[in-house]
Write a protein that holds these residues in place. Structure first.
Motif, short mmCIF file in Angstrom:
data_model
loop_
_atom_site.label_atom_id
_atom_site.label_comp_id
_atom_site.label_asym_id
_atom_site.label_seq_id
_atom_site.Cartn_x
_atom_site.Cartn_y
_atom_site.Cartn_z
N PHE A 77 34.52 52.65 35.66
CA PHE A 77 33.84 51.38 35.38
C PHE A 77 34.87 50.37 34.89
N CYS A 78 34.43 49.13 34.66
CA CYS A 78 35.35 48.09 34.19
C CYS A 78 34.70 47.26 33.09
N PHE A 79 35.49 46.94 32.06
CA PHE A 79 35.08 46.05 30.99
C PHE A 79 35.71 44.67 31.15
N GLY A 80 36.51 44.47 32.19
CA GLY A 80 37.28 43.23 32.32
C GLY A 80 36.43 41.98 32.33
N GLN A 81 36.75 41.06 31.44
CA GLN A 81 36.05 39.78 31.41
C GLN A 81 37.02 38.61 31.54
N LYS A 82 38.30 38.94 31.65
CA LYS A 82 39.32 37.92 31.85
C LYS A 82 40.35 38.47 32.84
N LEU A 83 40.90 37.60 33.64
CA LEU A 83 41.95 37.97 34.57
C LEU A 83 43.07 36.94 34.43
N PRO A 84 43.82 37.00 33.31
CA PRO A 84 44.82 35.99 33.01
C PRO A 84 46.06 36.06 33.90
N ASN A 85 46.31 37.23 34.49
CA ASN A 85 47.47 37.37 35.37
C ASN A 85 47.25 38.57 36.29
N PRO A 86 48.01 38.66 37.38
CA PRO A 86 47.81 39.75 38.34
C PRO A 86 48.13 41.14 37.77
N GLN A 87 48.98 41.21 36.76
CA GLN A 87 49.37 42.49 36.18
C GLN A 87 48.21 43.18 35.45
N THR A 112 42.08 51.38 25.37
CA THR A 112 42.24 50.08 26.03
C THR A 112 42.88 49.08 25.08
N PRO A 113 43.39 47.97 25.59
CA PRO A 113 43.90 46.93 24.70
C PRO A 113 42.78 46.05 24.13
N MET A 114 41.52 46.37 24.47
CA MET A 114 40.38 45.58 24.00
C MET A 114 39.59 46.38 22.97
N PRO A 115 39.63 45.98 21.70
CA PRO A 115 38.91 46.74 20.67
C PRO A 115 37.43 46.95 20.97
N HIS A 116 36.74 45.93 21.53
CA HIS A 116 35.31 46.09 21.79
C HIS A 116 35.05 47.16 22.85
N ALA A 117 35.95 47.33 23.80
CA ALA A 117 35.79 48.37 24.81
C ALA A 117 35.99 49.75 24.20
N ASN A 118 37.01 49.90 23.36
CA ASN A 118 37.23 51.18 22.67
C ASN A 118 36.04 51.54 21.80
N GLU A 119 35.53 50.55 21.07
CA GLU A 119 34.39 50.80 20.19
C GLU A 119 33.17 51.24 20.99
#
Length: 131
Positions: A77-87, A112-119
């Motif tokens: 699944f994906c939690f991505g809500q931003k795509l600031p760069n291709p990396q 993940t680098p996103m605390p809300h996703a880890n939580e």
């Protein structure tokens, strides 16, 4: 829930739950539980279920499975809500792994680098434990 470094470079969360301690008693029930959590989340998007055990077994002599593992699947699944760069694509999507052993299930996911996703993932995994 235990936080460790796998292979000295992957920060993972792992929870081992005895089959007598888990609310959902089968692999399919556990996967359905996670899919429901993903579907109910305001940002998360379900992608796929991957049967890692079947895939590895189908490799024949090229595949290797620890004999203690009876089944192994991933909920992708994906939690991505931003795509600031291709990396950013390199660190997405996410998965929660479920391994069935004789007497327990081992649930794991990469930090993940996103605390809300880890939580969210930590709460979902802990929610499997029967109260």
């Amino acid at each position: 829930m235990k936080q460790t470094m796998l292979m000295e470079k992957y920060p993972i969360y792992t929870l081992e739950i005895g089959k007598d301690e888990i609310a959902h008693k089968t692999m399919d029930a556990i996967l359905d539980y996670f899919l429901a959590k993903i579907d109910a989340h305001p940002i998360a998007q379900r992608i796929a279920l991957f049967d890692h055990y079947a895939h590895t077994k189908a490799l024949g002599d090229k595949g290797e499975i620890n004999p203690e593992i009876l089944d192994a699947r991933d909920v992708v699944f994906c939690f991505g809500q931003k795509l600031p760069n291709p990396q950013m694509l390199a660190i997405r999507p996410r998965s929660i792994g479920v391994a069935e052993m004789a007497d327990k299930f081992v649930i794991s996911f990469l930090e993940t680098p996103m605390p809300h996703a880890n939580e969210a993932m930590e709460a979902w995994v802990k929610g499997l434990v029967a109260v």
